[in-house]
Each structure stands twice: as C-alpha cells, then as structure tokens.
Design a protein around this motif. Structure first.
Motif, PDB file in Angstrom:
ATOM      1  N   UNK A 128      46.787  35.210  36.950  1.00 54.57           N
ATOM      2  CA  UNK A 128      46.550  35.571  38.356  1.00 54.57           C
ATOM      3  C   UNK A 128      47.281  34.598  39.292  1.00 54.57           C
ATOM      4  N   UNK A 129      47.388  33.342  38.871  1.00 51.78           N
ATOM      5  CA  UNK A 129      47.888  32.336  39.808  1.00 51.78           C
ATOM      6  C   UNK A 129      49.408  32.322  39.935  1.00 51.78           C
ATOM      7  N   UNK A 130      50.137  32.641  38.871  1.00 54.36           N
ATOM      8  CA  UNK A 130      51.603  32.580  39.004  1.00 54.36           C
ATOM      9  C   UNK A 130      52.310  33.789  38.394  1.00 54.36           C
ATOM     10  N   UNK A 131      51.554  34.775  37.998  1.00 52.86           N
ATOM     11  CA  UNK A 131      52.092  36.046  37.469  1.00 52.86           C
ATOM     12  C   UNK A 131      52.953  35.865  36.216  1.00 52.86           C
ATOM     13  N   UNK A 166      40.236  42.869  49.337  1.00 56.55           N
ATOM     14  CA  UNK A 166      40.199  44.181  48.675  1.00 56.55           C
ATOM     15  C   UNK A 166      41.569  44.540  48.112  1.00 56.55           C
ATOM     16  N   UNK A 167      42.611  44.197  48.862  1.00 49.72           N
ATOM     17  CA  UNK A 167      43.973  44.509  48.422  1.00 49.72           C
ATOM     18  C   UNK A 167      44.312  43.757  47.133  1.00 49.72           C
ATOM     19  N   UNK A 168      43.994  42.453  47.121  1.00 51.24           N
ATOM     20  CA  UNK A 168      44.309  41.642  45.936  1.00 51.24           C
ATOM     21  C   UNK A 168      43.474  42.099  44.734  1.00 51.24           C
ATOM     22  N   UNK A 169      42.208  42.424  44.974  1.00 53.93           N
ATOM     23  CA  UNK A 169      41.360  42.914  43.873  1.00 53.93           C
ATOM     24  C   UNK A 169      41.935  44.195  43.277  1.00 53.93           C
ATOM     25  N   UNK A 170      42.446  45.043  44.165  1.00 53.12           N
ATOM     26  CA  UNK A 170      43.046  46.287  43.689  1.00 53.12           C
ATOM     27  C   UNK A 170      44.333  45.997  42.907  1.00 53.12           C
ATOM     28  N   UNK A 171      45.156  45.074  43.441  1.00 49.22           N
ATOM     29  CA  UNK A 171      46.411  44.713  42.761  1.00 49.22           C
ATOM     30  C   UNK A 171      46.151  44.154  41.358  1.00 49.22           C
ATOM     31  N   UNK A 172      45.073  43.398  41.238  1.00 50.55           N
ATOM     32  CA  UNK A 172      44.768  42.764  39.949  1.00 50.55           C
ATOM     33  C   UNK A 172      43.961  43.684  39.022  1.00 50.55           C
ATOM     34  N   UNK A 173      43.588  44.830  39.538  1.00 50.38           N
ATOM     35  CA  UNK A 173      42.809  45.770  38.724  1.00 50.38           C
ATOM     36  C   UNK A 173      41.353  45.396  38.615  1.00 50.38           C
ATOM     37  N   UNK A 174      40.904  44.513  39.515  1.00 43.14           N
ATOM     38  CA  UNK A 174      39.513  44.062  39.437  1.00 43.14           C
ATOM     39  C   UNK A 174      38.533  45.090  39.988  1.00 43.14           C
ATOM     40  N   UNK A 175      39.074  46.101  40.628  1.00 40.80           N
ATOM     41  CA  UNK A 175      38.191  47.144  41.148  1.00 40.80           C
ATOM     42  C   UNK A 175      37.929  48.239  40.103  1.00 40.80           C
ATOM     43  N   UNK A 176      38.502  48.070  38.918  1.00 40.30           N
ATOM     44  CA  UNK A 176      38.297  49.047  37.845  1.00 40.30           C
ATOM     45  C   UNK A 176      36.965  48.783  37.126  1.00 40.30           C
TER      46      UNK A 176
END
Lengths: 313, 509
Positions: A81-84, A49-59
C-alpha cells in the motif's frame, strides 16, 4: 523415508493455509482503515473513500480473501500500500539478511550449545556447575542488551568489527562474515544456553545407559563411544527441539537486527504493521511460516535418519 | 579456587577464538571508515530509509534533500526564496512560476514546465498525505518551456509555502512515468543516487552530479552516504568510530556524546503538539467555550514539558517571525482557581470524554487526564496500537485528542483543524467570528495586510480555546567534528532530520 517426507509435505499445506487465513482475518479485524494511515490526519471522507476503493478495501471480506489466496498460490503476494511495489520483491530484498542472521544464530547456538552441553555431561562437578551458571546467564540476558554490549565493546571500543553490521554475501563474503559475527552471537547466545542444557541432560542420560558400559568393556575407545554412540543418541531430543529454537530465533532476530542495523524482515514487518500495509504483513508472515514449516520438515527428516523408529512409524 | 579457575577456561577459550576471528576479519571495517574521512564522504544516519522516494511520498527531510530540490524554499525569516523557480506571481486564481534555466535531472531529462506539471499532478493525484494541500490546483499549464501556471480552485495564499516543503520535491518526469522513482530517486539536487555503490537496506550512496546547476563550489562533499541505523546506542557508537559522520540522536545519548571531544550536538524545534478539543458540537463535552478555557487553565504546560527532556513550552502554534504569530497571544498560564471559576460559571457540567492514545504519547495523555481531573473533567485514556491510533484519534469518536500540527502557515492550520469542513474538525462547528476573520484573511491573498488578518485568526483560535497548551519537541543532531564542520539546521522550519547539506564541509578544509 520417502513416505515420511511426503506425509510431512501433505501436512504442511493445511498448516500454511491456516496461517494465511488467520493473518488475513486478523488484519481484517484491526480497527481503522489503511487509507487513513496512508493519507494522514488531513484526509477528507471523499479522499478516504477513493483510496479505499483504489485498494479494493471496499470489497467484501470473502471476495478479498479468495482473491488474495488465488494470487498467493501463483506466487503473487500483491502490492504494498505504501509504495506500490510487489510484496514479493520487498520480502526478497529483506530475506537474505534475516536468513544470514538466523542462520548465524542457529550455527552459534548449535556449535557452542552442543560443545558446552557435552563438556558439562563429561565433566560432572565444578566444570558442570560453571557451565550451568553460564547457561543460566545466557538464558537470562536479553538478546537486545547483549547485542548492545557486544557492539559497544568489540565494535566501538576495540574497533574489531564495524558497528554497521550487514554486507550482502554476494557483495563481499568476507565483510558479510565479519559483519554477522556479533549479531549471530547476540542472537544465538540464549539459544546456545538452551541447547547446552538439553544436550547436557540427554548426553548424561546416554552416558549412563548400559550399552555405553558394554562398549567400554569391549574396548571401544572413549572418544568413539562419546561421539559415535552417546552423542548421536543424545542429539535426537536436541534436534527435535531445534524447530522451537528456530522459531525463537526468528522472533528475536527482529529485535537484534535493530541493534546492528541489519536490514531484515523485522523492520519491514514493524513499518508495515504501523502503516497498516496489510499485503506486506500477510506476505511476510506467510514467508516466515513457510520457513518454519520447511525447517521443521528438514528436521523431521533428520530425526528419521537418527532414529529408525521414526522412519518405521 | 580450583573450580573457579576451571570454569573460566572454556569461556576464555571461546572468547579468544571469537576475538581471533574478529581481529583477522575486522580490519577492513576500520580501513573503510578512515578512507571516508579523507575522501570527501559524508555518512549521515537518519535511522531508516523512506519506503518510497516518489515525490509526495512520506520522506523525511534528511533523505529527501539529498537528491531532490523544491521549486522554492523558506529562508530563516520565513520568506520564500528561489530554488528551481526564480520568480513567481500569485493571484486568487493562479500561481505563475518562472523556472530556472539550464537545470537537468540526474538522468539528463531537462527540468522544464512539463516536468513541473508531471510532478505536481503526480503528487496531487497520489495516495499520500501530501496530496490534500495540492487539491486546490485545478490544472497546470505549461505556458512555455520555463513558465508554468497553476490554476487554483480557490485563493490559496499558502501554496508557495507548501511547494517549499518535503511534500513537493521535483523528480524526473521520466522516472515518475516509468514508476521507478519509488526505489531510485532522480532529482535535480547536488547528489545523484549511485545504485552500484549502494547496499540495499544498509547504505544508499549519492555522488556529486556533474550537471548540477549551482556548481561544485556550492557543496562541500563529493559523496553523501545515507545509513539506516535505527538504534541510538549503535548510532552513537558508529559516530564515535567515524563509520558515520552525522546522525539524529536522543537526549539519552548526550552523556556519551559530550564525553567524546570529537563529537558535538545541536538541537532545533521540529515537532509541535497540543491538545485538540474535538467534541465541540451541539451538546458536546466541549461545546461551551468556558469549559474549553477552564481546561486550558487547568493544563499545566510547564509540567507537561517536563515529560520529555527536549520539550519546550510555547504560547501558540506559530513562532515569532512566522506568518500567523500574534504577540498578543500569551497562552493560558496554569491557574487552577481561574479554571474552577470558569467551570462554575459554565454550571459545573459533568464532562466525560475519551482520548485515544498510542504507546508513544500515552504518558502525555495521562498527564492531561490527571490535570483535567482536578476541575472535574473526566478523561478516559484508551490505549491503542499505532495503526488504530493513527486512523482513529481524530475521527470524531473521541472528544479530546493530542495533535501533532505540522502546518507551516495559518491558512493551512485553519483549513486543517478549525474551518467548518476541516478534516480535523469532526464536529464541523465554527464560530461566526472565526469564519469572518478567516474569510477576510483568505480574501487578502498574499497581500501585505494578510499577515495582520491571519494574526486576528490565531488570536480568535486562542481566545475560543480551540486548542492550547502548546509544546514543541526538539530535533537533536550529533556529528563527528573530525569528519564534518559547518553543521547547522536547515532554514526550512519544522522538519525532522533537517540539515543544511550544502553548507556542510569536510573537516580540515
């Protein structure tokens, strides 16, 4: 001509928008979360959930789409996503190798395809049939397999060229040229066969046209008749199909590059698809679409130059 | 006859002209490869490059262990040995490490307690698969320049082992903070990345770092070049021509390798896999231990091992000599009669489960399905593209899975797959007996009796048939003996592409 270019440019914009929308939508539909691909089997629901939020995937989808489109219009394709790293940087690193390979394949296909097609049209009979056999073979041989054979014979057995093919053009033009010979042949061979067949058909039709007899009757030299008149007219349908050839070459280049260790877009796309690195997938597809549409635009202009009827339309 | 002669003319002409260009331009390639073998350059191919070189990123050992080193390592006997940390002391609450003095990163930054803090926090807080095992580190204290204390949220006997893996290399804190380390690795290892001599995407060059703490005599090669040749035939070709010195390979290449007197190959176990019974919750397909045991007896591991030329049958997850290995665990020898008897004892329940498969393991799952079908367990194999597979195979939606368990210690293995809240235990069920045994083993920390207690845990896992049918795949490495000698696997177990770089010597020395 200016009108034609402007018209094609205006048409290109909705095409690009449609491709982008389609890719964005398809990546959205892929089951599973990129966060799970990043964190692996040991991920906890909290870390996912944290990573999804960081990546904006929860939008919401619409919000992500608008954000991506807005950024893409300014040239910002987002971060991997893999190396920013910026997606545009990753693509810029890979694009020269893909362009070298596709360009080499296109040149090989054009030069050898037209040459064989003209020869076949000019020499009906045994030579025509032989070229027909060679082109059938060329169409049947998979680029991947042909590349392996070329590498085995010319790089491993004879040692004429290196197995590790690619050197950037800016680093060493001679090494770049040497390295791209076999990959270009492997990639371009089936396309050359296709071009040869199209050229032969178009050329044979041109050579049978009444104006060729007229030109010959008034004493225009044979070479001039063939090159200046018959070939020019025969090139119109060939050029029209070059857009399709290019699309085939780009697709096949992703396979050929693995045989010759060419660091092109194929490997980047493959890893990104497997790793669910969607910004890279979206960016790479967009760039390929721009390339294809751009080349088609150039071809349309060339088509117009060869055929006045197109200009007037 | 005439037509045949004529038809070959244009083709021959074309080939001749292509060949002429190749002859003129191709000489430089050969000259370069000859230079390499006499200049102390090792050219290794692992088929690609890491997407990121940042500590904690997914980096195979073949790349990672060129510029980077860990705090500790495992020797061939599974014991922790010093690398950048020379001493350590572990309690339930903390792990205190004494760091090697006189070590600097390739960018000149000193390796000290602050550097360790930056690295471990960066890995723990990063978005990677290696973050999870370090979440137990609550905080990191730089006690002094060469002493660092990791404060733990719970007893973690496997932490030192975790620090030895490719998930925990030490990178320059300066490069980590600058965000450049993902593309430009800066470690403390013998070879430093040389961007100027590298070609992006094709070759990464690493040259010997003059400030290396273990001295120049500890390594054999002045330069290490990493290549990215993904195709096995091409890699074997490059190996034969001397363009590369060493490569990972596949059994399909053995014919070509063995027919060339200059080439040799070795193999070592690197990848484990085994089925996982996920649907163990109440009313689940595999809730009854007898059904799981029946499934284990029905699976014929000998047949499964024949699927891949490099598969080897194993009785359990851990190898002899590794912590957690229990000699009393003999596995489930294929016995269809026993399997059917167990199913009958369980009341011949109707068992139907789905199993998600990726293209690279679908064949193995189809064999599972076929073998389990013989005792009435219906397995429906659902093919999926790799992205979907990786994110869903162990989500709990599928009753059965094929796990690639890479945990090195019984603690990590238990915490990853069998503990009640383990990410790999989507049903969140754990027997009281297993929990009791695991709690006792965890409480024993790093003491001498811990290993015996963990052996009890692995025995219970086997007896309860939580997993079985273990096989291991081999990593295959080939090299050109004209270029390199003393090729042997790394002592760090269960790593792909792992080679002991420091042991390698140029041929003829």
């Amino acid at each position: 001509m200016g009108k034609l270019i402007a018209y094609r440019l205006v048409l290109a914009l909705p095409q690009l928008a449609l491709v982008s929308l389609l890719v964005f939508f398809l990546t959205y539909l892929v089951p599973g979360s990129p966060a799970a691909a990043i964190l692996g089997a040991g991920a906890t629901p909290e870390s996912l959930a944290q990573v999804e939020s960081d990546l904006g995937l929860d939008q919401p989808f619409a919000e992500r789409l608008v954000e991506w489109f807005g950024a893409a219009l300014t040239g910002d394709l987002g971060l991997s996503y893999s190396n920013s790293l910026p997606v545009s940087d990753l693509i810029a690193e890979r694009l020269p190798a893909t362009l070298s390979l596709v360009g080499g394949g296109l040149v090989f296909a054009g030069v050898f395809g037209i040459l064989l097609g003209v020869l076949a049209a000019l020499r009906p009979g045994p030579l025509d049939r032989a070229i027909n056999g060679v082109t059938s073979l060329g169409l049947a041989i998979p680029e991947f397999w042909f590349g392996l054979i070329l590498s085995l014979v010319f790089a491993v057995q004879l040692g004429w060229v290196p197995v590790v093919a690619y050197t950037p053009l800016a680093e060493d033009p001679a090494a770049w040229f040497t390295g791209m010979i076999l990959p270009s042949i492997a990639l371009g061979a089936p396309a050359a066969a296709m071009v040869a067949r199209q050229t032969r058909g178009a050329m044979a039709k041109s050579l049978r046209a009444p104006y060729i007899d007229s030109l010959t009757a008034v004493g225009v030299p044979r070479t001039r008749v063939v090159v200046r008149y018959a070939l020019k007219n025969a090139m119109i349908p060939v050029l029209a199909s070059t857009g399709l050839t290019l699309r085939i070459l780009i697709g096949a280049s992703f396979v050929v590059e693995t045989v010759f260790a060419v660091p092109g877009m194929g490997e980047l796309l493959l890893h990104s698809v497997i790793g669910k690195d969607f910004p890279v997938v979206q960016g790479a597809v967009l760039v390929v679409a721009v390339l294809v549409i751009g080349v088609n635009l150039v071809l349309d202009v060339g088509y117009g130059l060869l055929d006045p009827k197109v200009r007037s339309q | 006859m005439r037509s045949s002669k004529n038809s070959t003319k244009p083709k021959a002409l074309a080939l001749a002209s292509v060949a002429a260009v190749m002859v003129l331009a191709g000489c430089s390639g050969n000259a370069a490869s000859q230079d390499k073998s006499t200049s102390g350059t090792l050219a290794a191919n692992w088929g690609g490059f890491p997407e990121s070189w940042a500590p904690g990123a997914e980096m195979e050992a073949g790349y990672m262990r060129v510029p980077y080193e860990n705090l500790v390592a495992l020797n061939g006997q599974g014991e922790i040995i010093p690398v950048l940390a020379t001493k350590w002391e572990q309690t339930d609450k903390a792990l205190t490490l004494t760091l090697r003095e006189g070590v600097t990163f390739h960018d000149g930054t000193p390796f000290d307690a602050e550097a360790v803090k930056v690295n471990l926090e960066s890995i723990r807080d990063g978005k990677t698969a290696y973050a999870g095992p370090l979440k137990v580190i609550e905080s990191v204290d730089a006690v002094d320049a060469h002493t660092v204390r990791l404060n733990l949220s719970e007893p973690t006997p496997s932490l030192l082992t975790q620090l030895s893996t490719r998930g925990a290399p030490m990178g320059s804190p300066k490069a980590i903070k600058a965000g450049t380390i993902a593309q430009t690795p800066v470690g403390t290892g013998p070879w430093a990345y040389d961007a100027k001599s590298s070609t992006k995407g094709t070759r990464m060059t690493f040259t010997y770092y003059d400030g290396y703490w273990d001295g120049a005599d500890s390594v054999g090669f002045q330069t290490v070049e990493l290549y990215a040749i993904p195709e096995d035939n091409a890699a074997t070709g490059a190996l034969a021509t001397g363009e590369i010195s060493l490569t990972d390979t596949e059994t399909t290449q053995f014919g070509r390798i063995e027919s060339n007197a200059s080439l040799k190959h070795l193999s070592y176990p690197a990848i484990r896999n085994n089925p996982m019974f996920f649907d163990r919750g109440e009313g689940g397909a595999f809730e009854d231990v007898r059904v799981r045991q029946a499934a284990c007896y029905a699976l014929n591991t000998e047949e499964i091992a024949k699927l891949e030329p490099d598969f080897k049958v194993r009785s359990q997850h851990f190898s002899e000599g590794e912590p957690g290995y229990n000699p009393d665990v003999t596995g489930y020898t294929h016995d269809l009669a026993k399997a059917k008897a167990l199913m009958a004892e369980a009341g011949d329940p109707e068992v139907e489960v789905e199993m998600l498969a990726a293209p690279f393991n679908e064949k193995q799952m189809q064999v599972y399905a076929e073998q389990l079908g013989k005792i009435g367990i219906k397995v429906s194999v659902q093919p999926a593209a790799p992205p979907q597979y990786f994110s869903q195979w162990n989500s709990g939606r599928y009753g059965l899975g094929l796990g690639s368990n890479d945990e090195l210690t019984p603690y990590d293995w238990y915490q990853a797959w069998f503990a009640e809240e383990a990410p790999g235990n989507p049903a969140h069920v754990e027997s009281a007996e297993l929990k009791k045994a695991a709690d006792a083993a965890i409480a024993a920390g790093a003491s001498d009796e811990a290993d015996a207690l963990w052996q009890d845990v692995t025995k219970i896992i086997s007896d309860e048939a939580l997993t079985c049918a273990h096989v291991a795949g081999e990593e295959l490495i080939a090299w050109n003996t004209k270029v390199v000698t003393d090729v042997k696997p790394s002592t760090q177990p269960w790593e792909t592409n792992a080679i002991d770089y420091k042991a390698l010597r140029p041929a003829g020395e």
